[in-house]
Design a protein around this motif. Structure first.
Motif, mmCIF file in Angstrom:
data_model
loop_
_atom_site.group_PDB
_atom_site.id
_atom_site.type_symbol
_atom_site.label_atom_id
_atom_site.label_comp_id
_atom_site.label_asym_id
_atom_site.label_seq_id
_atom_site.Cartn_x
_atom_site.Cartn_y
_atom_site.Cartn_z
ATOM 1 N N THR A 1 -5.483 -18.692 2.212
ATOM 2 C CA THR A 1 -6.723 -19.119 1.562
ATOM 3 C C THR A 1 -6.623 -19.029 0.038
ATOM 4 N N THR B 1 0.875 -1.176 0.000
ATOM 5 C CA THR B 1 0.000 0.000 0.000
ATOM 6 C C THR B 1 0.913 1.226 0.000
ATOM 7 N N SER C 1 -5.205 -6.414 2.000
ATOM 8 C CA SER C 1 -5.385 -5.650 0.764
ATOM 9 C C SER C 1 -4.233 -5.911 -0.212
ATOM 10 N N THR D 1 -0.384 -8.064 8.886
ATOM 11 C CA THR D 1 -1.558 -7.966 9.776
ATOM 12 C C THR D 1 -1.949 -9.406 10.120
HETATM 13 P P1 NAD Z 1 -5.258 -3.829 5.019
HETATM 14 O O1 NAD Z 1 -4.382 -4.736 4.274
HETATM 15 O O2 NAD Z 1 -6.251 -3.017 4.254
HETATM 16 O O3 NAD Z 1 -4.342 -2.870 5.888
HETATM 17 C C1 NAD Z 1 -4.909 -1.769 6.579
HETATM 18 C C2 NAD Z 1 -3.872 -0.641 6.696
HETATM 19 O O4 NAD Z 1 -2.854 -1.023 7.624
HETATM 20 C C3 NAD Z 1 -3.158 -0.347 5.383
HETATM 21 O O5 NAD Z 1 -2.965 1.026 5.271
HETATM 22 C C4 NAD Z 1 -1.827 -1.052 5.550
HETATM 23 O O6 NAD Z 1 -0.805 -0.497 4.778
HETATM 24 C C5 NAD Z 1 -1.592 -0.855 7.035
HETATM 25 N N1 NAD Z 1 -0.696 -1.852 7.624
HETATM 26 C C6 NAD Z 1 -0.687 -3.173 7.428
HETATM 27 N N2 NAD Z 1 0.253 -3.748 8.150
HETATM 28 C C7 NAD Z 1 0.895 -2.775 8.824
HETATM 29 C C8 NAD Z 1 1.958 -2.763 9.748
HETATM 30 N N3 NAD Z 1 2.561 -3.868 10.169
HETATM 31 N N4 NAD Z 1 2.354 -1.563 10.228
HETATM 32 C C9 NAD Z 1 1.726 -0.430 9.877
HETATM 33 N N5 NAD Z 1 0.714 -0.377 9.010
HETATM 34 C C10 NAD Z 1 0.289 -1.545 8.483
HETATM 35 O O7 NAD Z 1 -6.076 -4.572 6.173
HETATM 36 P P2 NAD Z 1 -6.314 -6.118 6.507
HETATM 37 O O8 NAD Z 1 -7.272 -6.127 7.628
HETATM 38 O O9 NAD Z 1 -5.042 -6.850 6.663
HETATM 39 O O10 NAD Z 1 -6.988 -6.685 5.201
HETATM 40 C C11 NAD Z 1 -8.348 -6.448 4.921
HETATM 41 C C12 NAD Z 1 -8.698 -6.943 3.555
HETATM 42 O O11 NAD Z 1 -8.298 -8.283 3.386
HETATM 43 C C13 NAD Z 1 -10.196 -6.907 3.303
HETATM 44 O O12 NAD Z 1 -10.416 -6.387 2.013
HETATM 45 C C14 NAD Z 1 -10.615 -8.351 3.384
HETATM 46 O O13 NAD Z 1 -11.734 -8.620 2.592
HETATM 47 C C15 NAD Z 1 -9.376 -9.043 2.881
HETATM 48 N N6 NAD Z 1 -9.267 -10.427 3.379
HETATM 49 C C16 NAD Z 1 -9.297 -11.418 2.461
HETATM 50 C C17 NAD Z 1 -9.197 -12.733 2.863
HETATM 51 C C18 NAD Z 1 -9.203 -13.819 1.850
HETATM 52 O O14 NAD Z 1 -9.091 -14.977 2.206
HETATM 53 N N7 NAD Z 1 -9.338 -13.508 0.590
HETATM 54 C C19 NAD Z 1 -9.032 -13.036 4.219
HETATM 55 C C20 NAD Z 1 -8.994 -11.995 5.146
HETATM 56 C C21 NAD Z 1 -9.115 -10.681 4.710
#
Ligand code: NAD
Length: 352
Positions: free
Chosen positions: A126, A41, A97, A119
Motif C-alpha cells: 500500500t 524491531t 511496524s 507477517t
Molecule cells: P508488527 O510489525 O508490530 O509485529 C508484531 C511483533 O511480531 C513484533 O515484535 C515483530 O518483531 C514480531 N514478528 C513479526 N514477524 C515475526 C516472525 N516471522 N517471527 C517472529 N516474530 C515476528 O505487527 P503487524 O501486525 O505486522 O503490523 C501492525 C502494524 O502495521 C500496525 O501499526 C498497523 O497499523 C500497520 N499496518 C499498516 C498498513 C498500511 O498499509 N500502512 C497495513 C497493515 C498494517
C-alpha cells in the motif's frame, strides 16, 4: 455486461517463494545500491543480522528500533544513521511496524526500499503510511512510500507465533472482504480478493496444527500478499472505519479487533452486497461466510469479544457515535440501531 471500471496497477517488483531472501545481493545489484540500512524491531534483530551478513560490505548497519504505530521520534533516530552512513537504500525485515519505518524514511528521503514481510499485515502493498507524533496518529497516502522490491520469503514466517498468524491473517482477509464491496471495486481486484481469502482461509488451520508447515505458511503468505494488494488498491468501508475508531480512540489491539469485528460487519453489509456474498461463498465453500469466519477464528483460539480487550460497556455507544460522525462510504446506509447491534455483538463476542 461488465460495468465500466478503473484499475490502477501498483508499481513494484515481487519475489515470492522459499529461500527468496537469499536473492537480496542480486536485488541490491539490480537497484545499483552500495550501502543499505537494515531495519527491524528489537525482536527480529537476529533475522536482520543474518541478512546483513549475506550482503557483506553493502550493509551500512542495522537499526533495530522499529516499533508499533511508527512514532516520528523513532524515524528521526533512524534518519540520523541514514545521513551519517551515506546510506542509499533501506531494507525492512519484519511486520507492518518495520515496514512503516521504512516507508517513513522513504517519504522523507526518497530512498529506495526493499521490504521482506514476515507477517500477513500487507502494508508493503500500500501507499499508506500511518505515523504517530505527540500521541496523535496521522495517516497519509503517497506513492513515495511504495517499496521498489518486495521479497516474500516463506522461511522467515515460520517463527510467527500461531496467535499472531491467526490475527494477522484474518486482518488480511478483512481487507479482501471489503475490497469485494468497495465503491471503486473492479473485476481484477475482486479476482485477487477471492484468491487471497481462499488461500488464507485454508492456510490458517494448517498453521495452527503445525506452525512449521511449509504448505500452510506458503499459502498464508501468498494470500496475505493478495489481500495487501486489495487494501492498496480500493477503498475500505464500515468494517475498517469501526476498527480504526476502536484502535485509534480506544486503544484496542489492531489485528485482534479486526478479527472480532469482521463477522459482524460482514453480516451487516451482506444483504447490500449480493455479488460480494456470492464470491465469498465460493471462496470459503460455505453458504454463510460471516458465520464460518467467526467459527474459524474462534476454533483457532482468537478472542471474539471486544470486552475481553478491556473495552468498557459505555464505549459501545461512543464507538457508534464516532463511526456515524465521519463515516466511510459503505454499501449499506448506516443507521444507528443496526450499527449499535453490530458493535454490541462484537463487544459481547456473540456469533453473527
Ligand atoms: P508488527 O510489525 O508490530 O509485529 C508484531 C511483533 O511480531 C513484533 O515484535 C515483530 O518483531 C514480531 N514478528 C513479526 N514477524 C515475526 C516472525 N516471522 N517471527 C517472529 N516474530 C515476528 O505487527 P503487524 O501486525 O505486522 O503490523 C501492525 C502494524 O502495521 C500496525 O501499526 C498497523 O497499523 C500497520 N499496518 C499498516 C498498513 C498500511 O498499509 N500502512 C497495513 C497493515 C498494517
Amino acid at each position: 455486461m461488465m460495468q465500466n471500471f478503473v484499475y490502477n496497477a501498483q508499481p513494484g517488483r515481487v519475489l515470492f517463494g522459499t529461500g527468496t531472501s537469499r536473492q537480496l545481493p542480486q536485488e541490491l545489484e539490480r537497484l545499483g545500491l552500495q550501502s543499505v540500512l537494515l531495519l527491524s524491531t528489537p525482536q527480529q534483530e537476529e533475522q536482520a543480522s543474518s541478512l546483513a551478513a549475506l550482503i557483506g560490505s553493502k550493509s551500512a548497519g542495522i537499526f533495530a528500533g522499529a516499533t508499533m504505530h511508527t512514532p516520528v521520534s523513532v524515524t528521526e533516530r533512524a534518519l540520523e544513521i541514514v545521513s551519517e552512513g551515506k546510506v542509499d537504500g533501506v531494507i525492512a525485515v519484519g511486520g507492518g511496524s518495520t515496514t512503516g519505518l521504512g516507508k517513513a524514511i522513504a517519504l522523507r528521503t526518497d530512498l529506495p526500499q526493499i521490504v521482506i514481510p514476515t507477517t500477513y499485515a500487507g502494508s508493503e502493498m500500500t501507499a499508506i503510511l500511518g505515523e504517530t507524533a505527540d500521541g496523535r496518529k496521522v495517516t497519509q497516502s503517497s506513492p513515495k512510500v511504495l517499496p521498489e522490491v518486495v521479497i516474500y520469503d516463506v522461511d522467515l514466517t515460520v517463527t510467527l507465533p500461531v496467535s499472531l498468524s491467526v490475527s494477522s491473517g484474518i486482518n488480511a482477509i478483512a481487507h479482501a472482504v471489503e475490497a469485494l464491496y468497495a465503491r471503486d471495486r473492479n473485476p481484477i481486484i475482486s479476482m485477487i480478493a477471492a484468491a487471497g481469502i481462499r488461500s488464507l482461509f485454508h492456510a490458517l488451520p494448517a498453521i495452527a496444527q503445525d506452525p512449521s508447515s511449509r504448505d500452510g505458511r506458503s499459502a498464508a503468505l501468498y494470500g496475505a500478499w493478495l489481500c495487501g494488494v486489495c487494501l492498496g488498491s480500493v477503498g475500505m468501508a464500515l468494517h475498517h472505519k469501526i476498527c480504526h475508531t476502536l484502535g485509534g480512540t480506544f486503544g484496542l489491539p489492531h489485528a485482534e479487533t479486526h478479527v472480532a469485528v469482521l463477522p459482524h460487519a460482514l453480516r451487516f453489509n451482506e444483504t447490500a452486497a449480493p455479488e460480494a456474498l456470492t464470491t465469498l461463498r465460493q471462496a470459503v465453500d460455505h453458504e454463510d461466510p460471516a458465520r464460518v469466519l467467526f467459527d474459524l477464528a474462534r476454533s483457532l483460539g482468537a478472542q471474539m469479544a471486544l470486552k475481553d480487550f478491556g473495552m468498557p460497556a459505555d464505549d459501545v455507544e461512543r464507538a457508534v457515535d464516532l463511526t456515524l460522525e465521519n463515516p466511510y462510504w459503505n454499501p449499506r446506509p448506516l443507521e444507528r440501531e443496526g450499527l449499535r447491534q453490530l458493535v454490541a455483538n462484537a463487544y459481547e463476542g456473540n456469533a453473527p
